[in-house]
Scaffold this motif. Structure first.
Motif, PDB file in Angstrom:
ATOM      1  N   ALA A 195       0.830  -1.207   0.000  1.00 31.27           N
ATOM      2  CA  ALA A 195       0.000   0.000   0.000  1.00 31.27           C
ATOM      3  C   ALA A 195       0.864   1.256   0.000  1.00 31.27           C
ATOM      4  O   ALA A 195       0.552   2.241  -0.694  1.00 31.27           O
ATOM      5  N   VAL A 196       1.963   1.237   0.747  1.00 32.59           N
ATOM      6  CA  VAL A 196       2.879   2.387   0.758  1.00 32.59           C
ATOM      7  C   VAL A 196       3.445   2.631  -0.631  1.00 32.59           C
ATOM      8  O   VAL A 196       3.475   3.763  -1.124  1.00 32.59           O
ATOM      9  N   ARG A 197       3.894   1.566  -1.285  1.00 32.74           N
ATOM     10  CA  ARG A 197       4.473   1.710  -2.620  1.00 32.74           C
ATOM     11  C   ARG A 197       3.440   2.172  -3.643  1.00 32.74           C
ATOM     12  O   ARG A 197       3.746   2.999  -4.519  1.00 32.74           O
ATOM     13  N   LEU A 198       2.208   1.676  -3.537  1.00 37.71           N
ATOM     14  CA  LEU A 198       1.165   2.106  -4.477  1.00 37.71           C
ATOM     15  C   LEU A 198       0.851   3.584  -4.308  1.00 37.71           C
ATOM     16  O   LEU A 198       0.686   4.318  -5.303  1.00 37.71           O
ATOM     17  N   LEU A 199       0.745   4.037  -3.070  1.00 40.78           N
ATOM     18  CA  LEU A 199       0.491   5.459  -2.821  1.00 40.78           C
ATOM     19  C   LEU A 199       1.607   6.316  -3.407  1.00 40.78           C
ATOM     20  O   LEU A 199       1.347   7.392  -3.962  1.00 40.78           O
ATOM     21  N   GLN A 200       2.842   5.846  -3.291  1.00 38.58           N
ATOM     22  CA  GLN A 200       3.959   6.603  -3.859  1.00 38.58           C
ATOM     23  C   GLN A 200       3.879   6.639  -5.376  1.00 38.58           C
ATOM     24  O   GLN A 200       4.156   7.674  -5.993  1.00 38.58           O
ATOM     25  N   ARG A 201       3.475   5.535  -5.985  1.00 36.50           N
ATOM     26  CA  ARG A 201       3.364   5.500  -7.445  1.00 36.50           C
ATOM     27  C   ARG A 201       2.251   6.405  -7.943  1.00 36.50           C
ATOM     28  O   ARG A 201       2.331   6.940  -9.048  1.00 36.50           O
ATOM     29  N   PHE A 202       1.213   6.576  -7.120  1.00 39.16           N
ATOM     30  CA  PHE A 202       0.127   7.486  -7.480  1.00 39.16           C
ATOM     31  C   PHE A 202       0.484   8.943  -7.179  1.00 39.16           C
ATOM     32  O   PHE A 202      -0.318   9.838  -7.441  1.00 39.16           O
ATOM     33  N   GLY A 203       1.639   9.169  -6.620  1.00 39.09           N
ATOM     34  CA  GLY A 203       2.091  10.538  -6.369  1.00 39.09           C
ATOM     35  C   GLY A 203       1.527  11.167  -5.116  1.00 39.09           C
ATOM     36  O   GLY A 203       1.487  12.394  -5.011  1.00 39.09           O
ATOM     37  N   VAL A 204       1.099  10.377  -4.160  1.00 37.25           N
ATOM     38  CA  VAL A 204       0.571  10.924  -2.904  1.00 37.25           C
ATOM     39  C   VAL A 204       1.744  11.358  -2.039  1.00 37.25           C
ATOM     40  O   VAL A 204       2.614  10.560  -1.712  1.00 37.25           O
ATOM     41  N   ARG A 205       1.760  12.653  -1.656  1.00 38.26           N
ATOM     42  CA  ARG A 205       2.899  13.168  -0.897  1.00 38.26           C
ATOM     43  C   ARG A 205       2.527  13.556   0.535  1.00 38.26           C
ATOM     44  O   ARG A 205       3.404  13.887   1.326  1.00 38.26           O
ATOM     45  N   SER A 206       1.251  13.544   0.873  1.00 42.09           N
ATOM     46  CA  SER A 206       0.840  13.927   2.222  1.00 42.09           C
ATOM     47  C   SER A 206       1.236  12.846   3.218  1.00 42.09           C
ATOM     48  O   SER A 206       0.812  11.692   3.094  1.00 42.09           O
ATOM     49  N   PRO A 207       2.040  13.175   4.238  1.00 41.32           N
ATOM     50  CA  PRO A 207       2.468  12.163   5.214  1.00 41.32           C
ATOM     51  C   PRO A 207       1.296  11.517   5.955  1.00 41.32           C
ATOM     52  O   PRO A 207       1.362  10.334   6.313  1.00 41.32           O
ATOM     53  N   ALA A 208       0.215  12.271   6.175  1.00 41.70           N
ATOM     54  CA  ALA A 208      -0.919  11.751   6.935  1.00 41.70           C
ATOM     55  C   ALA A 208      -1.551  10.537   6.260  1.00 41.70           C
ATOM     56  O   ALA A 208      -2.060   9.626   6.932  1.00 41.70           O
ATOM     57  N   VAL A 209      -1.519  10.493   4.925  1.00 42.92           N
ATOM     58  CA  VAL A 209      -2.139   9.389   4.187  1.00 42.92           C
ATOM     59  C   VAL A 209      -1.398   8.077   4.445  1.00 42.92           C
ATOM     60  O   VAL A 209      -1.988   6.988   4.380  1.00 42.92           O
ATOM     61  N   ALA A 262       0.416   1.732   9.843  1.00 46.00           N
ATOM     62  CA  ALA A 262      -0.161   1.026  10.985  1.00 46.00           C
ATOM     63  C   ALA A 262      -0.423  -0.445  10.647  1.00 46.00           C
ATOM     64  O   ALA A 262      -0.233  -1.340  11.484  1.00 46.00           O
ATOM     65  N   VAL A 263      -0.856  -0.705   9.400  1.00 46.22           N
ATOM     66  CA  VAL A 263      -1.059  -2.094   8.965  1.00 46.22           C
ATOM     67  C   VAL A 263       0.268  -2.840   8.978  1.00 46.22           C
ATOM     68  O   VAL A 263       0.355  -4.000   9.422  1.00 46.22           O
ATOM     69  N   LEU A 264       1.314  -2.197   8.492  1.00 48.73           N
ATOM     70  CA  LEU A 264       2.650  -2.800   8.502  1.00 48.73           C
ATOM     71  C   LEU A 264       3.102  -3.087   9.936  1.00 48.73           C
ATOM     72  O   LEU A 264       3.638  -4.165  10.228  1.00 48.73           O
ATOM     73  N   TRP A 265       2.878  -2.130  10.830  1.00 55.63           N
ATOM     74  CA  TRP A 265       3.248  -2.299  12.249  1.00 55.63           C
ATOM     75  C   TRP A 265       2.501  -3.485  12.864  1.00 55.63           C
ATOM     76  O   TRP A 265       3.097  -4.309  13.554  1.00 55.63           O
ATOM     77  N   TRP A 266       1.198  -3.567  12.601  1.00 52.25           N
ATOM     78  CA  TRP A 266       0.380  -4.648  13.143  1.00 52.25           C
ATOM     79  C   TRP A 266       0.828  -5.999  12.584  1.00 52.25           C
ATOM     80  O   TRP A 266       0.899  -6.997  13.301  1.00 52.25           O
ATOM     81  N   GLY A 267       1.161  -6.020  11.291  1.00 58.54           N
ATOM     82  CA  GLY A 267       1.629  -7.259  10.683  1.00 58.54           C
ATOM     83  C   GLY A 267       2.942  -7.725  11.293  1.00 58.54           C
ATOM     84  O   GLY A 267       3.131  -8.927  11.545  1.00 58.54           O
ATOM     85  N   MET A 268       3.853  -6.791  11.534  1.00 56.74           N
ATOM     86  CA  MET A 268       5.130  -7.139  12.170  1.00 56.74           C
ATOM     87  C   MET A 268       4.891  -7.713  13.566  1.00 56.74           C
ATOM     88  O   MET A 268       5.530  -8.696  13.968  1.00 56.74           O
ATOM     89  N   LEU A 269       3.981  -7.097  14.300  1.00 55.74           N
ATOM     90  CA  LEU A 269       3.674  -7.564  15.648  1.00 55.74           C
ATOM     91  C   LEU A 269       3.090  -8.971  15.607  1.00 55.74           C
ATOM     92  O   LEU A 269       3.479  -9.841  16.396  1.00 55.74           O
ATOM     93  N   ARG A 270       2.161  -9.202  14.672  1.00 54.06           N
ATOM     94  CA  ARG A 270       1.551 -10.529  14.527  1.00 54.06           C
ATOM     95  C   ARG A 270       2.565 -11.568  14.067  1.00 54.06           C
ATOM     96  O   ARG A 270       2.475 -12.740  14.428  1.00 54.06           O
ATOM     97  N   ALA A 271       3.554 -11.138  13.268  1.00 54.62           N
ATOM     98  CA  ALA A 271       4.535 -12.064  12.714  1.00 54.62           C
ATOM     99  C   ALA A 271       5.574 -12.492  13.739  1.00 54.62           C
ATOM    100  O   ALA A 271       6.282 -13.473  13.520  1.00 54.62           O
ATOM    101  N   GLY A 272       5.689 -11.741  14.840  1.00 56.03           N
ATOM    102  CA  GLY A 272       6.716 -12.050  15.828  1.00 56.03           C
ATOM    103  C   GLY A 272       7.982 -11.253  15.625  1.00 56.03           C
ATOM    104  O   GLY A 272       8.944 -11.387  16.387  1.00 56.03           O
TER     105      GLY A 272
END
Length: 468
Positions: A214-228, A234-244
Motif C-alpha cells: 500500500a505504501v508503494r502504491l500510494l507513492q506511485r500514485f504521487g501521494v505526498r501527504s504524510p498523513a495518508v 499502521a497495517v505494517l506495524w500490526w503485521g510485524m507484531l503478529r509475525a513475531g
C-alpha cells in the motif's frame, strides 16, 4: 524606526508578547544546541532513577502497567502504557533512524563505498568486540542472550559529548562519528530483527507485506501527504507484531521507502513562487477583489514550499525535535528507573550481566573501533579523513561506548527476567556515564586546543576529505 515582531502580530498584546519572547527565546536557543538532547535524556534518566529508588518506587512501577485501550466497536487492542512507549512511540524513533539512513545512502557518507569503508569497518569492529567481551563473561545459556546489549551506540549522547569538547573536534571527526553511529544503528536493527524477534508467523508477514504494498502504491500514485501513509504504516506495524518481528522495524521500513527527490527543487520553487506572487500582486491591485481569490496562488506557494525539499529531508526536520525532546526522554523515563538493591539484582547471573555490559561498552567499543580502523587503513582499503589522527579515532571509540537509548531498548528484548533486565539496564547506565567522562577526559588530553593545520574547516570540506 523598525518595529519588533511583537508589534507586527495583530490580535496580540505587545507587552505580553515581549515577555513571552524573552522567556521562550533562551529555551529555543537551548534546543538548538547539539548537546541539548543528551542533557534532556540525562535529566529524564536521573529523575527515573531517583523515583524508582524513592519511597514512592512502587508508584513508578505501577505507572507503566496502566492499561491503554485502542479500538472501534468489537475491535479492541489493550496494552500497558510501557508497551505503547516501547513498541508504539519508539516506532517513530526508528522511522527517523530509517530516514537518516535513507538520506545518507543517497547523498551522504554511505553513498560512496570508498567514503563509507572506514565508518563501516569501525562500526562493525565496534559491535563485534563488545559482543565477544560480553560472551567471554556470560557463557551460560541464561545470560548470553544479552550479547547484543553492549553493541549499540546512542548518537544523541555521543554527539553531545563531542559538542562539549568544542573547537578541539575537527568537523571531519564529527562526520566520522555520525556515519559510524548511523551504521551502528543499521547493525542494531539487523540484530533486533534476526536475534531478538520470536518465531515468525507467516500470516503476520502477509499483513505486513500488504502494508508495504500500500505504501508503494500510494507513492506511485504521487501521494505526498504524510498523513495518508499513517494507515498503511499502521497495517505494517500490526503485521510485524503478529509475525513475531519487533514492530518498530516497521518504522525503519517506511523510512527507507521515503522518497529522496523533490518535485520542484530550488529552481522550481523560485519559478512557481515568482509566478504565484505576480498573480497575488495582480489580484490585489484590482479593485473589488475578494480574499478567497488569493487561495489558489497562495496554495501554489505552499505546495512549492513543501516540494522544494525531498520528503526524506522535510520529514526528518519536522520529526527530529519531537523525537529528541519528547519520545527519547519519555523512553528513558519509562526504562531507566532501575531499583538498585539486593532484591532487584538477586539473580545468579546479575553480576556477570552487569559486568559484561559495562566492560563491553566502556572497553569493547573503543578497542573494536580502533583496531578495525587501524586494520583497514594499514591494508590500504581506506585512509583517515584529513585532519583526523589516531588520537581522534580513540576519542570516537570512547564516546561510542555511550549506549543508552538503543542499548536499553535491546536489553528489554533480551531479558524477560526482572532481575537480569535490571542488571543489564544498570550496566548500560553505568557504562554510558563512564564512557562520557572518559570521552571528555581523553578528548581534552588527546585533541589539540585548535584544529590542526591540515584540518578541514567546514562540514563540506570534511565530507570531501573522506574521499581522499
Amino acid at each position: 524606526m523598525s518595529r519588533s515582531p511583537s508589534q507586527h502580530a495583530p490580535g496580540t498584546w505587545a507587552p505580553a508578547r515581549r515577555i513571552a519572547e524573552r522567556v521562550l527565546g533562551p529555551i529555543e536557543r537551548f534546543l538548538h544546541v547539539e548537546a541539548a538532547s543528551g542533557i534532556v535524556l540525562l535529566v529524564a534518566s536521573v529523575v527515573a532513577l531517583a523515583w524508582a529508588n524513592s519511597p514512592w518506587g512502587d508508584a513508578y512501577e505501577h505507572l507503566w502497567h496502566v492499561p491503554i485501550t485502542i479500538g472501534v466497536g468489537s475491535l479492541v487492542f489493550a496494552q500497558p502504557l510501557h508497551f505503547w512507549i516501547n513498541e508504539g512511540l519508539m516506532t517513530i524513533f526508528f522511522f527517523v533512524v530509517g530516514l537518516e539512513i535513507r538520506r545518507e545512502m543517497h547523498e551522504g557518507e554511505l553513498s560512496d563505498l570508498k567514503r563509507a569503508a572506514l565508518p563501516v569497518a569501525a562500526a562493525v569492529g565496534g559491535m563485534i568486540a563488545p559482543a565477544l567481551l560480553y560472551l567471554s563473561l556470560n557463557a551460560s545459556p541464561v545470560s548470553r542472550h544479552g550479547w547484543g546489549v553492549p553493541t549499540a551506540t546512542d548518537i544523541a549522547f555521543a554527539v553531545g559529548v563531542l559538542a562539549l569538547l568544542g573547537k578541539r573536534v575537527p568537523p571531519a571527526l564529527r562526520v566520522l562519528l555520525l556515519a559510524l553511529a548511523i551504521i551502528d544503528d543499521i547493525g542494531a536493527i539487523i540484530v533486533i530483527a534476526l536475534f531478538y524477534s520470536s518465531g515468525v508467523a507467516w500470516s503476520g508477514l502477509l499483513i505486513a507485506g500488504g502494508g508495504l504494498l500500500a505504501v508503494r502504491l500510494l507513492q506511485r500514485f504521487g501521494v505526498r501527504s504524510p498523513a495518508v501513509y499513517v494507515a498503511p504504516g499502521a497495517v505494517l506495524w500490526w503485521g510485524m507484531l503478529r509475525a513475531g518481528v519487533h514492530p518498530t522495524i516497521a518504522g525503519v521500513a517506511v523510512g527507507l521507502l521515503t522518497p529522496v527527490r523533490s518535485w520542484f527543487g530550488s529552481e522550481g520553487f523560485l519559478a512557481t513562487a515568482r509566478d504565484a506572487v505576480d498573480r497575488v500582486a495582480a489580484l490585489t491591485q484590482r479593485d473589488g477583489h475578494r480574499a478567497d481569490e488569493l487561495l489558489q496562488p497562495l496554495g501554489r506557494i505552499r505546495q512549492a514550499q513543501l516540494e522544494a525539499l525531498p520528503p526524506v529531508v522535510r520529514l526528518q526536520a519536522a520529526l527530529h525535535p519531537w523525537v529528541a525532546y519528547g519520545i527519547m526522554p519519555l523512553f528513558a523515563f519509562a526504562n531507566a528507573g532501575v531499583r538498585v538493591d539486593a532484591g532487584s539484582l538477586d539473580h545468579a547471573a546479575s553480576g556477570t550481566i552487569l559486568l559484561g555490559v559495562t566492560l563491553g561498552l566502556v572497553a569493547g567499543k573503543p578497542i573494536g573501533i580502533f583496531l578495525a580502523s587501524f586494520a583497514m587503513v594499514r591494508l590500504g582499503v581506506c585512509a583517515l579523513p584529513r585532519g583526523v589522527g589516531w588520537r581522534g579515532i580513540a576519542v570516537v571509540g570512547c564516546v561510542a561506548g555511550i549506549g543508552f537509548t538503543m542499548a536499553i531498548f535491546i536489553a528489554g528484548l533480551a531479558f524477560g527476567d526482572a532481575a537480569m533486565l535490571a542488571a543489564a539496564k544498570l550496566g548500560v547506565l553505568l557504562a554510558s556515564a563512564v564512557a562520557a567522562v572518559v570521552g571528555l577526559v581523553v578528548g581534552r588530553l588527546a585533541l589539540p586546543g585548535a584544529p590542526a593545520p591540515g584540518a578541514a574547516r567546514t562540514a563540506t570540506e570534511a565530507e570531501a576529505s573522506t574521499e581522499q
